[in-house]
Design a protein around this motif. Structure first.
Motif, PDB file in Angstrom:
ATOM      1  N   ILE A 266       0.813  -1.215   0.000  1.00  0.00           N
ATOM      2  CA  ILE A 266       0.000   0.000   0.000  1.00  0.00           C
ATOM      3  C   ILE A 266       0.847   1.266   0.000  1.00  0.00           C
ATOM      4  CG2 ILE A 266      -0.230   0.055   2.512  1.00  0.00           C
ATOM      5  CD1 ILE A 266      -2.905   1.000  -0.155  1.00  0.00           C
ATOM      6  N   ASN A 267       2.140   1.154   0.360  1.00  0.00           N
ATOM      7  CA  ASN A 267       3.035   2.313   0.374  1.00  0.00           C
ATOM      8  C   ASN A 267       2.458   3.448   1.229  1.00  0.00           C
ATOM      9  OD1 ASN A 267       5.192   3.979  -0.154  1.00  0.00           O
ATOM     10  ND2 ASN A 267       4.590   4.452  -2.262  1.00  0.00           N
ATOM     11  N   SER A 268       2.214   3.151   2.488  1.00  0.00           N
ATOM     12  CA  SER A 268       1.693   4.042   3.537  1.00  0.00           C
ATOM     13  C   SER A 268       0.197   3.859   3.723  1.00  0.00           C
ATOM     14  CB  SER A 268       1.978   5.521   3.291  1.00  0.00           C
ATOM     15  OG  SER A 268       1.429   6.296   4.350  1.00  0.00           O
ATOM     16  N   VAL A 269      -0.150   3.093   4.738  1.00  0.00           N
ATOM     17  CA  VAL A 269      -1.558   2.790   4.999  1.00  0.00           C
ATOM     18  C   VAL A 269      -2.314   4.005   5.511  1.00  0.00           C
ATOM     19  CG1 VAL A 269      -1.178   1.984   7.376  1.00  0.00           C
ATOM     20  CG2 VAL A 269      -3.105   1.081   6.038  1.00  0.00           C
ATOM     21  N   ARG A 270      -1.632   4.911   6.182  1.00  0.00           N
ATOM     22  CA  ARG A 270      -2.319   6.103   6.669  1.00  0.00           C
ATOM     23  C   ARG A 270      -2.578   7.075   5.528  1.00  0.00           C
ATOM     24  NH1 ARG A 270       1.734   7.573  11.337  1.00  0.00           N
ATOM     25  NH2 ARG A 270       0.341   9.325  11.772  1.00  0.00           N
ATOM     26  N   LEU A 271      -1.600   7.249   4.666  1.00  0.00           N
ATOM     27  CA  LEU A 271      -1.769   8.128   3.510  1.00  0.00           C
ATOM     28  C   LEU A 271      -2.832   7.594   2.558  1.00  0.00           C
ATOM     29  CD1 LEU A 271      -0.763  10.579   1.832  1.00  0.00           C
ATOM     30  CD2 LEU A 271       0.917   9.040   0.795  1.00  0.00           C
TER      31      LEU A 271
ATOM     32  N   CYS B 290      -4.015  -8.527   2.940  1.00  0.00           N
ATOM     33  CA  CYS B 290      -2.677  -8.410   3.518  1.00  0.00           C
ATOM     34  C   CYS B 290      -1.990  -7.188   2.914  1.00  0.00           C
ATOM     35  CB  CYS B 290      -1.862  -9.667   3.217  1.00  0.00           C
ATOM     36  SG  CYS B 290      -2.537 -11.163   3.980  1.00  0.00           S
ATOM     37  N   LEU B 291      -1.512  -6.315   3.777  1.00  0.00           N
ATOM     38  CA  LEU B 291      -0.870  -5.077   3.346  1.00  0.00           C
ATOM     39  C   LEU B 291       0.606  -5.104   3.717  1.00  0.00           C
ATOM     40  CD1 LEU B 291      -3.549  -2.533   4.641  1.00  0.00           C
ATOM     41  CD2 LEU B 291      -3.265  -3.340   2.273  1.00  0.00           C
ATOM     42  N   GLN B 292       1.426  -4.540   2.836  1.00  0.00           N
ATOM     43  CA  GLN B 292       2.842  -4.375   3.133  1.00  0.00           C
ATOM     44  C   GLN B 292       3.227  -2.904   2.991  1.00  0.00           C
ATOM     45  OE1 GLN B 292       2.301  -6.536   0.107  1.00  0.00           O
ATOM     46  NE2 GLN B 292       1.468  -7.965   1.602  1.00  0.00           N
ATOM     47  N   GLU B 293       4.395  -2.592   3.523  1.00  0.00           N
ATOM     48  CA  GLU B 293       4.935  -1.234   3.529  1.00  0.00           C
ATOM     49  C   GLU B 293       3.903  -0.252   4.103  1.00  0.00           C
ATOM     50  OE1 GLU B 293       8.015   1.409   0.830  1.00  0.00           O
ATOM     51  OE2 GLU B 293       6.888  -0.178  -0.156  1.00  0.00           O
ATOM     52  N   CYS B 294       3.388  -0.612   5.264  1.00  0.00           N
ATOM     53  CA  CYS B 294       2.378   0.227   5.925  1.00  0.00           C
ATOM     54  C   CYS B 294       2.979   1.529   6.445  1.00  0.00           C
ATOM     55  CB  CYS B 294       1.742  -0.540   7.083  1.00  0.00           C
ATOM     56  SG  CYS B 294       0.776  -1.976   6.554  1.00  0.00           S
ATOM     57  N   LYS B 295       4.265   1.525   6.752  1.00  0.00           N
ATOM     58  CA  LYS B 295       4.981   2.736   7.179  1.00  0.00           C
ATOM     59  C   LYS B 295       4.335   3.404   8.385  1.00  0.00           C
ATOM     60  CE  LYS B 295       6.916   3.886   2.622  1.00  0.00           C
ATOM     61  NZ  LYS B 295       7.019   4.915   1.554  1.00  0.00           N
ATOM     62  N   SER B 296       3.941   2.609   9.362  1.00  0.00           N
ATOM     63  CA  SER B 296       3.249   3.164  10.523  1.00  0.00           C
ATOM     64  C   SER B 296       3.426   2.269  11.735  1.00  0.00           C
ATOM     65  CB  SER B 296       1.746   3.307  10.222  1.00  0.00           C
ATOM     66  OG  SER B 296       1.029   3.697  11.367  1.00  0.00           O
ATOM     67  N   PRO B 297       3.579   2.865  12.921  1.00  0.00           N
ATOM     68  CA  PRO B 297       3.461   2.050  14.129  1.00  0.00           C
ATOM     69  C   PRO B 297       2.070   1.429  14.177  1.00  0.00           C
ATOM     70  CG  PRO B 297       4.284   4.260  14.631  1.00  0.00           C
ATOM     71  CD  PRO B 297       3.811   4.283  13.221  1.00  0.00           C
ATOM     72  N   VAL B 298       1.970   0.265  14.782  1.00  0.00           N
ATOM     73  CA  VAL B 298       0.680  -0.432  14.805  1.00  0.00           C
ATOM     74  C   VAL B 298      -0.424   0.427  15.404  1.00  0.00           C
ATOM     75  CG1 VAL B 298      -0.556  -2.403  15.804  1.00  0.00           C
ATOM     76  CG2 VAL B 298       1.716  -2.727  14.834  1.00  0.00           C
ATOM     77  N   GLU B 299      -0.093   1.151  16.474  1.00  0.00           N
ATOM     78  CA  GLU B 299      -1.131   1.925  17.174  1.00  0.00           C
ATOM     79  C   GLU B 299      -1.674   3.084  16.349  1.00  0.00           C
ATOM     80  OE1 GLU B 299       2.928   3.409  18.667  1.00  0.00           O
ATOM     81  OE2 GLU B 299       1.961   1.490  18.173  1.00  0.00           O
TER      82      GLU B 299
ATOM     83  N   ALA C  91      -0.842  -7.326  13.044  1.00  0.00           N
ATOM     84  CA  ALA C  91       0.062  -6.385  12.383  1.00  0.00           C
ATOM     85  C   ALA C  91       1.368  -6.251  13.146  1.00  0.00           C
ATOM     86  CB  ALA C  91      -0.606  -5.015  12.252  1.00  0.00           C
ATOM     87  N   ARG C  92       2.396  -5.842  12.416  1.00  0.00           N
ATOM     88  CA  ARG C  92       3.656  -5.423  12.983  1.00  0.00           C
ATOM     89  C   ARG C  92       4.032  -4.121  12.273  1.00  0.00           C
ATOM     90  NH1 ARG C  92       1.971  -8.977  15.513  1.00  0.00           N
ATOM     91  NH2 ARG C  92       3.025 -10.797  16.406  1.00  0.00           N
ATOM     92  N   GLY C  93       4.483  -3.138  13.031  1.00  0.00           N
ATOM     93  CA  GLY C  93       4.755  -1.851  12.409  1.00  0.00           C
ATOM     94  C   GLY C  93       5.966  -1.160  12.984  1.00  0.00           C
ATOM     95  N   GLN C  94       6.362  -0.092  12.298  1.00  0.00           N
ATOM     96  CA  GLN C  94       7.417   0.782  12.772  1.00  0.00           C
ATOM     97  C   GLN C  94       7.256   2.114  12.062  1.00  0.00           C
ATOM     98  OE1 GLN C  94      10.375  -2.061  10.626  1.00  0.00           O
ATOM     99  NE2 GLN C  94      11.553  -0.211  10.973  1.00  0.00           N
ATOM    100  N   LYS C  95       7.799   3.146  12.634  1.00  0.00           N
ATOM    101  CA  LYS C  95       7.599   4.491  12.108  1.00  0.00           C
ATOM    102  C   LYS C  95       8.328   4.682  10.786  1.00  0.00           C
ATOM    103  CE  LYS C  95       8.149   9.376  13.344  1.00  0.00           C
ATOM    104  NZ  LYS C  95       8.631  10.328  14.382  1.00  0.00           N
ATOM    105  N   GLY C  96       7.575   5.028   9.757  1.00  0.00           N
ATOM    106  CA  GLY C  96       8.157   5.454   8.498  1.00  0.00           C
ATOM    107  C   GLY C  96       8.655   4.394   7.546  1.00  0.00           C
ATOM    108  N   TYR C  97       8.821   3.161   8.022  1.00  0.00           N
ATOM    109  CA  TYR C  97       9.395   2.114   7.168  1.00  0.00           C
ATOM    110  C   TYR C  97       8.640   0.794   7.336  1.00  0.00           C
ATOM    111  CZ  TYR C  97      13.403   5.278   6.943  1.00  0.00           C
ATOM    112  OH  TYR C  97      14.206   6.367   6.758  1.00  0.00           O
TER     113      TYR C  97
END
Length: 262
Positions: free
Chosen positions: A10-15, A33-42, A59-65
Motif C-alpha cells: 500500500i506504500n503508507s496505509v495512513r496516507l 494483507c498489506l505491506q509497507e504500511c509505514k506506521s506504528p501499529v497503534e 500487524a507489525r509496524g514501525q515508524k516510516g518504514y
C-alpha cells in the motif's frame, strides 16, 4: 469455508487509507494483507476498516518504514512473526483463521540499486532474508498455509517487461531469482498466481517514474501468493487488479487476488 485473499503493497496505509477502503468496498476480499504500511501499529486506522466489517487484524509496524498488516472479516488469531536477519524490521506477521489456515504476510527488502552485496549492504540484506526464509520453512514444513506479500522479485522471464534489459536490474537478477526459488522449493510452496495463469506477461508493479505507466506498461510481478502443497489445489481465480494502479494518488503496486475453496 471458501474465502478470497488479496495482497497489496500500500506504500503508507495512513496516507492511502481511503484506497484501502475503496478496495474493501468494491472488491470485498475476506482477507487483505498489506505491506509497507509505514506506521506504528497503534497509528494504523483499524477503526476505519472495522466499520466496513473488517474487525479482525494482526500487524507489525514501525515508524516510516516497512510494516505488515492482515485485515480480515473472518476471525483470526495472531500467530506471531519472524524477525528476519535480527534487524527488528516489521517485515513478517502471521495469523491463523478459524479453518486452520495460517497466513504469512511478508515484505522482502527491495535490495537497493546495485546487485552486488560487496558494495551494497541492502542487496546483501535481501539475499540473507531469502536464505533465512529458505531455512525456516525448510525446517518447519508449512501445512495448510498461505504465504503472500511483496517479495520484491519477478522470477520468470514473462514476469517483467523485458527479460534481457532487466537481467542486471535488482528484482530480476539471476542470483535473486535463485534465492527466491530456493526459498519456494524448501517450503514446498506453490506459486498460485502462475498455477492459474501459466503463460503470458503478468505484472503487479509499475514505477512512479513512468510518465504514463499504463501506456508504457514496463511492469514487473513483484507481489506473490504461494500456498503449501496440501492446499494449493484448492486455489483458483487468481488476478491482478491493474485498475488500482490508476486510482488517485495510487501505490505503485496493484493488489493481487486468489480464492481458496477450503
Amino acid at each position: 469455508m471458501p474465502f478470497t485473499l488479496a495482497t497489496w503493497n500500500i506504500n503508507s496505509v495512513r496516507l492511502r487509507a481511503g484506497l484501502v477502503q475503496k478496495l474493501l468496498a468494491e472488491e470485498a476480499p475476506d482477507v487483505l494483507c498489506l505491506q509497507e504500511c509505514k506506521s506504528p501499529v497503534e497509528k494504523i486506522p483499524f477503526e476505519l476498516f472495522a466499520e466496513m466489517g473488517y474487525g479482525y487484524w494482526a500487524a507489525r509496524g514501525q515508524k516510516g518504514y516497512n510494516g505488515v498488516a492482515i485485515l480480515s472479516r473472518m476471525p483470526l488469531q495472531d500467530a506471531g512473526h519472524i524477525d528476519w536477519c535480527g534487524k527488528g524490521d516489521a517485515r513478517h506477521v502471521a495469523a491463523t483463521l478459524e479453518n486452520g489456515v495460517t497466513i504469512h504476510n511478508c515484505y522482502i527488502p527491495a535490495g537497493g540499486d546495485v546487485a552486488d552485496r560487496e558494495v551494497n549492504e541492502k542487496f546483501g540484506h535481501k539475499l540473507d532474508t531469502l536464505t533465512e526464509m529458505r531455512d525456516h520453512f525448510g525446517a518447519n514444513q508449512p501445512e495448510k498455509s498461505i504465504l503472500v506479500g511483496d517479495l520484491n522479485i519477478a522470477p520468470r522471464e514473462d514476469d517483467v517487461w523485458s527479460h534481457k534489459q532487466l537481467l542486471k536490474v535488482v528484482s530480476h537478477t539471476p542470483i535473486e531469482v535463485e534465492h527466491l526459488g530456493n526459498a519456494q522449493h524448501a517450503g514446498g510452496w506453490v506459486d498460485v498466481t502462475r498455477a492459474d495463469t501459466p503463460e503470458g506477461q503478468l505484472y503487479s508493479w509499475w514505477s512512479y517514474r513512468a510518465r504514463d505507466w499504463d501506456a508504457a506498461d514496463k511492469g514487473r510481478r513483484l507481489d506473490h501468493i504461494w500456498a503449501s502443497g496440501d492446499i494449493a489445489g484448492a486455489a483458483h481465480g487468481s488476478r491482478v487488479l491493474r485498475a488500482a494502479r490508476g486510482w488517485e494518488q495510487p501505490s505503485d503496486h496493484a493488489p493481487v487476488f486468489a480464492s481458496f475453496d477450503l
